[in-house]
Design a protein around this motif. Structure first.
Motif, PDB file in Angstrom:
ATOM      1  N   UNK A 154       1.896   2.467   1.756  1.00  0.00           N
ATOM      2  CA  UNK A 154       3.354   2.308   1.660  1.00  0.00           C
ATOM      3  C   UNK A 154       3.894   2.337   0.237  1.00  0.00           C
ATOM      4  N   UNK A 155       3.048   2.714  -0.706  1.00  0.00           N
ATOM      5  CA  UNK A 155       3.509   2.825  -2.091  1.00  0.00           C
ATOM      6  C   UNK A 155       3.514   1.529  -2.862  1.00  0.00           C
ATOM      7  N   UNK A 156       3.146   0.408  -2.211  1.00  0.00           N
ATOM      8  CA  UNK A 156       3.138  -0.876  -2.930  1.00  0.00           C
ATOM      9  C   UNK A 156       2.106  -0.828  -4.044  1.00  0.00           C
ATOM     10  N   UNK A 169      -5.569   2.160   8.161  1.00  0.00           N
ATOM     11  CA  UNK A 169      -5.317   3.398   7.412  1.00  0.00           C
ATOM     12  C   UNK A 169      -6.457   3.672   6.442  1.00  0.00           C
ATOM     13  N   UNK A 170      -6.756   4.948   6.270  1.00  0.00           N
ATOM     14  CA  UNK A 170      -7.779   5.394   5.316  1.00  0.00           C
ATOM     15  C   UNK A 170      -7.145   6.382   4.348  1.00  0.00           C
ATOM     16  N   UNK A 207      -2.987  -7.234   1.709  1.00  0.00           N
ATOM     17  CA  UNK A 207      -3.023  -7.062   3.166  1.00  0.00           C
ATOM     18  C   UNK A 207      -1.773  -7.594   3.850  1.00  0.00           C
ATOM     19  N   UNK A 208      -0.892  -8.230   3.111  1.00  0.00           N
ATOM     20  CA  UNK A 208       0.262  -8.893   3.726  1.00  0.00           C
ATOM     21  C   UNK A 208       1.234  -7.903   4.357  1.00  0.00           C
ATOM     22  N   UNK A 209       1.777  -8.307   5.476  1.00  0.00           N
ATOM     23  CA  UNK A 209       2.824  -7.541   6.134  1.00  0.00           C
ATOM     24  C   UNK A 209       2.367  -6.268   6.827  1.00  0.00           C
TER      25      UNK A 209
END
Length: 181
Positions: A176-178, A49-50, A39-41
């Motif tokens: 974001x692809x993380x 977002x879903x 959940x950071x940042x």
């Protein structure tokens, strides 16, 4: 007990040996740290977002896990009154209120609620462990049942975080692809 190794995300790895309590608490802290990392940042858009196949959000998950922490440790284990956030909720009209209402909370409010619940759980669990062992019964039990024990509550919290961290993996990658465990 050996010094915990820290992984690339800053999480302390659970101990490979030690008492049952050390191992259970180590895994619980590892999964809490994993959730915090997922959940950071993120801003409101990211926390809300879903993915196409689900209405689940990281913000809803954060509020839900705050409630899980409070319910199992403060209310059930220690027998305390429900936190006002949960006590004042009309659960009958929306059984998924924790998940659904998070969209109206700021990232700061969600993080503060979750972090406070986690800290309260840590303090209350430490107090319980000073008074007894993992076999101690929760103050609030279901009628006609002997449990849950502190051991059961800790295992349940680990299970809850483990399951939701899998959801968080998918959501964060979509945002974001993380990636990473």
């Amino acid at each position: 007990m050996a010094t915990a190794s820290i992984d690339d995300q800053g999480r302390a790895e659970p101990p490979l040996s030690g008492s049952e309590t050390d191992i259970l608490l180590g895994f619980l802290e590892f999964h809490r740290a994993t959730f915090a990392w997922k959940c950071s940042g993120l801003d409101s858009e990211g926390l809300n977002a879903t993915i196409p196949s689900s209405e689940m959000t990281l913000g809803g998950m954060m509020k839900h896990l705050a409630g899980v922490e409070d319910y199992w440790v403060a209310e059930r284990l220690r027998g305390l009154e429900a936190h006002p956030v949960w006590a004042e909720t009309d659960w009958a009209s929306d059984p998924d209120w924790d998940w659904n209402s998070a969209v109206h909370d700021s990232p700061g409010e969600l993080r503060a609620l979750w972090e406070a619940a986690v800290e309260r759980s840590r303090e209350l669990t430490s107090a319980a462990l000073r008074e007894g062992d993992l076999d101690q019964l929760a103050a609030q039990r279901s009628e006609g049942q002997d449990g849950p024990t502190l051991r059961w509550i800790l295992v349940h919290l680990i299970e809850e975080y483990s399951r939701h961290n899998g959801h968080a993996d998918l959501l964060r990658e979509a945002i974001d692809g993380q990636r990473g465990e």
